[in-house]
Design a protein around this motif. Structure first.
Motif, PDB file in Angstrom:
ATOM      1  N   ASP A  97       8.649   2.530 -11.152  1.00 17.60           N
ATOM      2  CA  ASP A  97       7.919   2.954  -9.962  1.00 17.60           C
ATOM      3  C   ASP A  97       6.496   3.315 -10.375  1.00 17.60           C
ATOM      4  OD1 ASP A  97       7.058   3.891  -7.568  1.00 17.60           O
ATOM      5  OD2 ASP A  97       8.470   5.556  -7.437  1.00 17.60           O
ATOM      6  N   GLU A  98       5.548   2.486 -10.015  1.00 16.33           N
ATOM      7  CA  GLU A  98       4.144   2.679 -10.385  1.00 16.33           C
ATOM      8  C   GLU A  98       4.018   3.075 -11.854  1.00 16.33           C
ATOM      9  OE1 GLU A  98       1.601   1.977  -8.621  1.00 16.33           O
ATOM     10  OE2 GLU A  98       2.038   2.204  -6.497  1.00 16.33           O
TER      11      GLU A  98
ATOM     12  N   GLN B  20       6.556   7.014 -12.228  1.00 12.09           N
ATOM     13  CA  GLN B  20       5.105   7.148 -12.318  1.00 12.09           C
ATOM     14  C   GLN B  20       4.723   8.402 -13.108  1.00 12.09           C
ATOM     15  OE1 GLN B  20       3.114   7.487  -8.540  1.00 12.09           O
ATOM     16  NE2 GLN B  20       1.090   7.550  -9.451  1.00 12.09           N
TER      17      GLN B  20
ATOM     18  N   GLU C 199      -0.503   6.401 -13.574  1.00  9.17           N
ATOM     19  CA  GLU C 199      -1.133   7.588 -14.160  1.00  9.17           C
ATOM     20  C   GLU C 199      -1.810   7.279 -15.489  1.00  9.17           C
ATOM     21  OE1 GLU C 199      -1.360  10.990 -13.223  1.00  9.17           O
ATOM     22  OE2 GLU C 199      -1.013   9.991 -11.301  1.00  9.17           O
TER      23      GLU C 199
ATOM     24  N   PRO D 132       0.825  -1.209   0.000  1.00  6.33           N
ATOM     25  CA  PRO D 132       0.000   0.000   0.000  1.00  6.33           C
ATOM     26  C   PRO D 132       0.863   1.264   0.000  1.00  6.33           C
ATOM     27  CG  PRO D 132       0.084  -0.935   2.196  1.00  6.33           C
ATOM     28  CD  PRO D 132       0.834  -1.878   1.312  1.00  6.33           C
ATOM     29  N   SER D 133       0.213   2.387  -0.210  1.00  8.22           N
ATOM     30  CA  SER D 133       0.929   3.670  -0.203  1.00  8.22           C
ATOM     31  C   SER D 133       1.631   3.874   1.137  1.00  8.22           C
ATOM     32  CB  SER D 133      -0.041   4.823  -0.424  1.00  8.22           C
ATOM     33  OG  SER D 133      -0.529   4.777  -1.728  1.00  8.22           O
ATOM     34  N   GLY D 134       2.857   4.345   1.106  1.00  9.48           N
ATOM     35  CA  GLY D 134       3.585   4.654   2.326  1.00  9.48           C
ATOM     36  C   GLY D 134       4.275   3.471   2.963  1.00  9.48           C
ATOM     37  N   CYS D 135       4.262   2.313   2.293  1.00  9.16           N
ATOM     38  CA  CYS D 135       4.871   1.143   2.928  1.00  9.16           C
ATOM     39  C   CYS D 135       6.384   1.065   2.702  1.00  9.16           C
ATOM     40  CB  CYS D 135       4.204  -0.136   2.425  1.00  9.16           C
ATOM     41  SG  CYS D 135       4.634  -0.516   0.721  1.00  9.16           S
ATOM     42  N   GLY D 136       6.932   1.957   1.816  1.00  4.90           N
ATOM     43  CA  GLY D 136       8.392   1.985   1.625  1.00  4.90           C
ATOM     44  C   GLY D 136       8.831   1.444   0.279  1.00  4.90           C
ATOM     45  N   LYS D 137       7.873   1.218  -0.637  1.00  5.83           N
ATOM     46  CA  LYS D 137       8.215   0.630  -1.940  1.00  5.83           C
ATOM     47  C   LYS D 137       9.207   1.516  -2.705  1.00  5.83           C
ATOM     48  CE  LYS D 137       4.062   0.701  -3.700  1.00  5.83           C
ATOM     49  NZ  LYS D 137       3.223   1.335  -2.669  1.00  5.83           N
ATOM     50  N   THR D 138       8.852   2.809  -2.822  1.00  5.99           N
ATOM     51  CA  THR D 138       9.715   3.716  -3.594  1.00  5.99           C
ATOM     52  C   THR D 138      11.070   3.875  -2.920  1.00  5.99           C
ATOM     53  OG1 THR D 138       7.758   4.875  -4.358  1.00  5.99           O
ATOM     54  CG2 THR D 138       9.837   6.021  -4.635  1.00  5.99           C
ATOM     55  N   THR D 139      11.047   3.882  -1.583  1.00  2.70           N
ATOM     56  CA  THR D 139      12.316   3.988  -0.840  1.00  2.70           C
ATOM     57  C   THR D 139      13.211   2.805  -1.179  1.00  2.70           C
ATOM     58  OG1 THR D 139      11.114   5.082   0.940  1.00  2.70           O
ATOM     59  CG2 THR D 139      13.311   4.282   1.472  1.00  2.70           C
TER      60      THR D 139
ATOM     61  N   ASN E 204      14.616   3.236  -4.604  1.00  5.70           N
ATOM     62  CA  ASN E 204      15.676   4.255  -4.620  1.00  5.70           C
ATOM     63  C   ASN E 204      17.006   3.690  -4.109  1.00  5.70           C
ATOM     64  OD1 ASN E 204      13.929   6.164  -5.619  1.00  5.70           O
ATOM     65  ND2 ASN E 204      13.446   7.049  -3.621  1.00  5.70           N
TER      66      ASN E 204
END
Lengths: 818, 244
Positions: free
Chosen positions: B175-176, B98, B180, B47-54, B57
């Protein structure tokens, strides 16, 4: 909520401290320059006024003709005439005549032309008194006075004393008609008629060759008659009238009273005093020119502030949107911007005080060194800082209004829903044209498009750089142009010595010169007479030079035609002023000798043979025979030019020449050129100040724009870094953009500098008759370019540092999920 | 350097990432251990905020972990200097974002040429040819001279993929990538991405869309910065069969 915005305003200032600091410095510079320029004008004005007031400067001066004198009995009879006596408040009588002064320069005796001015310094009881009119002024608070009415003591003119290193206690010898008198210098003084030693017909101050000595009238009379205790005589009167408005009538009446006694006099009103006129005109012209600088600087700072605040809006757009969505009123948004405006305005004023201190110091140094008034009031006036501060506050608040209006118009939904990475921006018309260009490297295309992306901002940045550059270059060009004028004066004159006569003398007076002075190679006789070109209300005045070999003494830069015997050569300035051209007849009025041997003024006519563009527009040239014929003064001269076999000044020849009866002044070409050295220190000080101003302005504008640009493109740079673009490559991109700005800025700056330099001279009436060609200053160009390039490099490095510190992850993650 | 197994492209062991936010320490990733093999599509789901993008990176070398190791292509990347990380990204990583992050002042072709010229140090006609080829491969022939604002979201994302592929990286990080985009366009993009996972290369997609797990060979479930589950799928479905 308003408190929150207040805090936000302060935080914004702190977050972008370098950018705002530069803006504060620029505003401070504007305030400082405004205050110090006005203070300079004020100091100059107060010092001039103070000096003239303290001297009890005359309403009018009455001078007897050369070699005519009256005794005090005659003077009393004239002044008791009831047509003028009721008008007079105070008066002073003096005895003024020319002498030779012997003094020692570097172990060698130097003979200089001088003027004795005998004053009635002691009353009937022998008590020392100050003058009631045109009081010589001392430079010290408690000066030593002359001991007694006939003391062999004198006061010497300040500049003359400084040039030859004469001080209190030094001895000089006065020579007149074979008589000698030893005098001791008591103090240095300024003589009010020569507060600035300029003689009629001369372009430059003459302190080097003109010594003015103030002494008791009895001492002056003793030397004049060559015996002690002679009868006091006078030839020079100065008056204060009860009503200054009566000066015209008074002059007419006193001229008539003298005339009835067979005495011809010349009257000079206060405003006609040449040094005073030059000082006041110069002051007015400088004031107008100096006003330009604070205007330009305030404009740049205002522009920088608007740009910085617009950048702030862009950065804080979502926040402002959220606040507005929460119902924050517009006035709170205004507080946000207002806080920034007020803080910058106040800090700018503070910086202005700091800038004003060294600027005031430099300007006061100029007043003290160049003008050297006896009364020098160099106190700073706080009101100029206050006015400058008010201007700065008004400017800052006005400049915050534009971005505040933009912020108030932000629609919350637009601000909140912005998606940073999705391209919506159009690229402009040029960008569309450029998209098919294949041959150009992408890096060059990108930098060009970045440059064109915000044309308004790019152009404004360029204009800011151009203005900074133009300010410096214009100053340097003005200086170089003045130097070039001096050079042209030297180049336009092809002689070693210029000998001026007292009145007109027979040509054969020079017959034995070559024998007496073996260094003389050739003697070129001549006449120089004042001429009027139109007998109307405001006749154009000029000087007509006529030499045996006119072209031998003067180098003409011909614009049209040529120099021809029997005709007249005019300047391009007069050609424009009078609408004259080669082949036209020119009528003018010259002094001539009538049948009874007296002087009169006659209108004569000559054909114009050519137009020259030498440095002074009011000078005309013909040949000696022609002028002698026109003026009925055959075999008569009043000026001689000498070519010498040796270079440089020959003191023994100068001493010999100045002692020849009828010789008024001896001037070597070096006397003209050496004077420039006196100005070099002041010039360099001003160059440093202008360089600093220019660098600061350029730094503020370039830093602000680069920073804003880098912030706006933060995502692009982060993307590039993510793609593996090295910081060196990004620096290369920035270097392209910096190059465009520098090249365009400097290019436009050159044009601007020409405009500003023209404006400087166009503002100055005193330059109207001088052919001042605006000289391009290559040294100014290189120094200015180095300053701009240096600033661009520093700012670029700072920007690179900023980009290298961009947190890619944060920037890329913005608006992303996860 | 610690060489990993020969068939391992990315190996992350006990990696954590913490941020100091004021006085609070935020633990974005906690003791994450995972591997990515070549020729595979790997999905990080959460889910959003779980650290995926981190997490992405850290792998992409645009952020560095607080603790733990990341081995890519046999070399540890944590602790590398900025210039070495730049080189690492140049040689190994292709990013797809994204929000596309195309450079707005460059046309579609120029966005790719920029990478070829500026990152890969290619020059001349070769650059134009390669850029056109890449755009043709993602179905954008004829749209080369359009600026990003003149392209649809899907087209922008395809340019973004072409740009990522222009370096011929071993790892493609997305990333996602469909976040969009509409359904049809999203599928088209996924087709492009999954086709990349061959010849020793790997695709790592982070998403919150559970359906995307079906096209992956391996899925890591991330919650509150922790890998809570790992599933393997030797026979993932084709993108054309995917529905959401």
């Amino acid at each position: 909520m308003r408190k929150t915005f207040l805090k936000k305003g302060v935080r914004e200032l702190w977050a972008h401290k370098v950018q705002y600091l530069l803006l504060i410095l620029v505003i401070g510079l504007g305030v400082g320059m405004f205050a110090s320029f006005n203070n300079f004008s004020n100091v100059r004005w107060e010092s001039m006024e103070g000096s003239y007031n303290k001297s009890e400067f005359m309403d009018t001066q009455v001078e007897l003709r050369y070699d005519e004198y009256i005794n005090l009995t005659t003077l009393d009879a004239i002044l008791e005439n009831n047509t003028i006596s009721f008008m007079v408040q105070n008066y002073e009588y003096r005895l003024v005549y020319e002498v030779f002064i012997n003094h020692t320069v570097d172990g060698e005796v130097k003979t200089t032309k001088g003027q004795v001015r005998g004053y009635e310094w002691f009353d009937d009881a022998g008590n020392y008194r100050d003058q009631d009119v045109n009081r010589p002024l001392f430079y010290v608070d408690d000066p030593d006075h002359i001991a007694d009415p006939g003391a062999r003591e004198c006061y010497s003119e300040r500049k003359f004393s400084q040039v030859y290193g004469l001080g209190s206690g030094d001895g000089i010898t006065l020579l007149r008609d074979g008589d000698k008198m030893e005098l001791k210098i008591i103090e240095q003084v300024a003589v009010p008629e020569f507060m600035y030693v300029v003689l009629e017909g001369n372009l430059y101050p003459m302190e080097r060759s003109f010594g003015i000595l103030a002494l008791p009238i009895q001492t002056a009379v003793d030397l004049f008659h060559g015996s002690n205790g002679s009868e006091i005589i006078t030839n020079d009167l100065v008056f204060h009238l009860k009503d200054s408005d009566d000066v015209g009538e008074f002059n007419a009446r006193i001229t008539e009273i003298f005339s009835e006694k067979g005495i011809i006099v010349k009257t000079t009103e206060k405003e006609e005093n040449v040094p005073r006129y030059l000082l006041y005109t110069d002051h007015e012209n400088d004031k107008a020119t100096m006003a330009m600088y604070p205007i330009v600087i305030f404009s740049i700072s205002g522009f920088g502030l608007v740009m910085a605040l617009r950048r702030m809006i862009r950065n804080h757009r979502p926040q402002i949107g959220i606040f507005k969505a929460l119902g924050v009123p517009n006035r709170s948004v205004l507080v946000y911007f207002g806080v920034i405006g007020v803080v910058i305005g106040l800090l700018g004023t503070g910086a202005g005080v700091l800038f004003a201190i060294p600027l005031n110091y430099s300007f006061n140094y100029m007043v003290e060194t160049l003008l050297d008034f006896p009364v020098t009031d160099t106190s700073s006036s706080p009101e100029f800082i206050m006015i400058g501060g008010l201007i700065s506050l008004t400017l800052c608040l006005s400049c915050t209004l534009i971005p505040a209006m933009v912020a108030m118009r932000i629609k919350p939904i637009d601000a909140i829903q912005k998606r940073e990475g999705i391209s919506k921006k159009k690229v402009g018309r040029l960008g569309v044209y450029m998209k098919g260009v294949r041959w150009m490297p992408v890096s060059v295309k990108l930098s060009i498009r970045n440059f064109l992306r915000k044309p308004g901002r790019s152009v404004s940045t360029i204009l800011g750089v151009a203005m900074s550059f133009a300010l410096f270059l214009a100053f340097m060009m003005a200086m170089d142009s003045m130097y070039a004028l001096f050079d042209r004066e030297a180049e336009g004159n092809n002689w070693d010595y210029e000998i001026m006569m007292q009145g007109f003398s027979p040509e054969n007076m020079t017959a034995d010169w070559s024998v007496r002075f073996e260094e003389i190679e050739s003697i070129n006789h001549g006449m120089v007479v004042p001429i009027e070109l139109d007998e109307g209300q405001n006749p154009e005045m000029g000087l007509l030079y006529a030499l045996e070999d006119t072209q031998g003494a003067f180098n003409f830069n011909m614009e049209k035609g040529s120099f021809k015997q029997g005709e007249i050569l005019i300047s391009n300035y007069q050609a424009d002023e009078m609408g004259l051209d080669v082949g036209d007849q020119m009528e003018f009025v010259i002094p001539t000798i009538n049948e009874t041997g007296g002087y009169q003024r006659s209108t004569v006519e000559l054909t114009i043979s050519g137009i020259q563009d030498n440095h002074i527009g009011s000078i005309f040239y013909t040949d000696l025979a022609t002028l002698q014929g026109l003026s009925n003064m055959n075999e008569t001269i009043n000026i001689v030019y000498l070519d010498m076999s040796e270079d440089g000044k020959i003191i023994s020849v100068e001493n010999g020449l100045i002692m020849i009866p009828g010789v008024s002044s001896v001037r070597h070409m070096d006397d003209m050129t050496n004077m420039l050295e006196d100005y070099s220190d002041i010039f360099m000080t001003m160059v440093y100040i202008m360089a600093l101003i220019s660098a600061l302005l350029a730094a503020a504008i370039i830093y602000t724009m680069f920073k804003i640009s880098a912030q706006e493109r933060e995502r692009d740079y982060a993307t590039m870094k993510t793609l593996g673009t090295s910081i060196g490559k990004i620096a290369k991109l920035l270097a392209f953009e910096a190059t465009y700005i520098t090249v365009w800025g400097i290019g436009l700056g050159v044009i601007g500098a020409y405009g500003l330099a023209n404006l400087m001279f166009a503002n100055a009436d005193e330059f109207a008759e001088f052919n001042i060609a605006i000289i391009f200053s290559w040294s100014g160009f290189f120094i200015g370019s180095m300053i701009i390039i240096g600033v661009v490099i520093i700012v670029s490095l700072l920007t690179i540092r900023y980009i290298s510190k961009i947190n890619i992850a944060n920037v890329i993650r913005e608006r992303s999920t996860g | 350097m610690n060489a990993g197994a020969s068939d391992l492209l990315i190996g992350i062991k006990n990696m954590s990432k913490s941020y100091q936010m004021g006085e609070v320490v935020v633990h974005a990733l906690k003791d994450v251990t995972l591997t990515v093999e070549p020729n595979q599509v790997t999905v990080i789901l959460g889910p959003s905020g779980c650290g995926k993008t981190t997490l992405l990176n850290q792998i992409g070398g645009i952020d560095s972990p607080t603790t733990g190791t990341i081995v890519v292509n046999g070399s540890e990347i944590q602790g590398l200097s900025q210039s070495k990380l730049t080189k690492y990204r140049q040689e190994n990583i292709g990013f797809v974002f994204q929000f596309f992050n195309l450079i707005p002042n460059l046309t579609a072709r120029e966005n790719i040429e920029f990478v070829l010229e500026y990152v890969m140090n290619m020059s001349g006609k070769e650059v134009h040819k390669k850029a056109e080829e890449l755009l043709a491969n993602v179905g954008l022939a004829g749209r080369e001279d359009h600026y990003p604002y003149q392209l649809s979201g899907g087209e922008q994302q395809r340019v973004s993929i072409a740009r990522a592929l222009s370096k011929d990286p071993r790892i493609l990080l997305a990333d996602e990538p469909t976040g969009e985009l509409d359904y049809v366009t999203g599928k088209m993009i996924l087709e492009l991405l999954t086709s990349f996972a061959e010849g020793g290369r790997a695709v790592l997609i982070v998403t919150h869309n559970k359906e995307l797990a079906k096209i992956a060979h391996k899925v890591f479930y991330l919650r509150d910065g922790k890998v809570v589950k790992e599933t393997k799928n030797p026979n993932p479905i084709k993108v054309s069969q995917l529905e959401w």
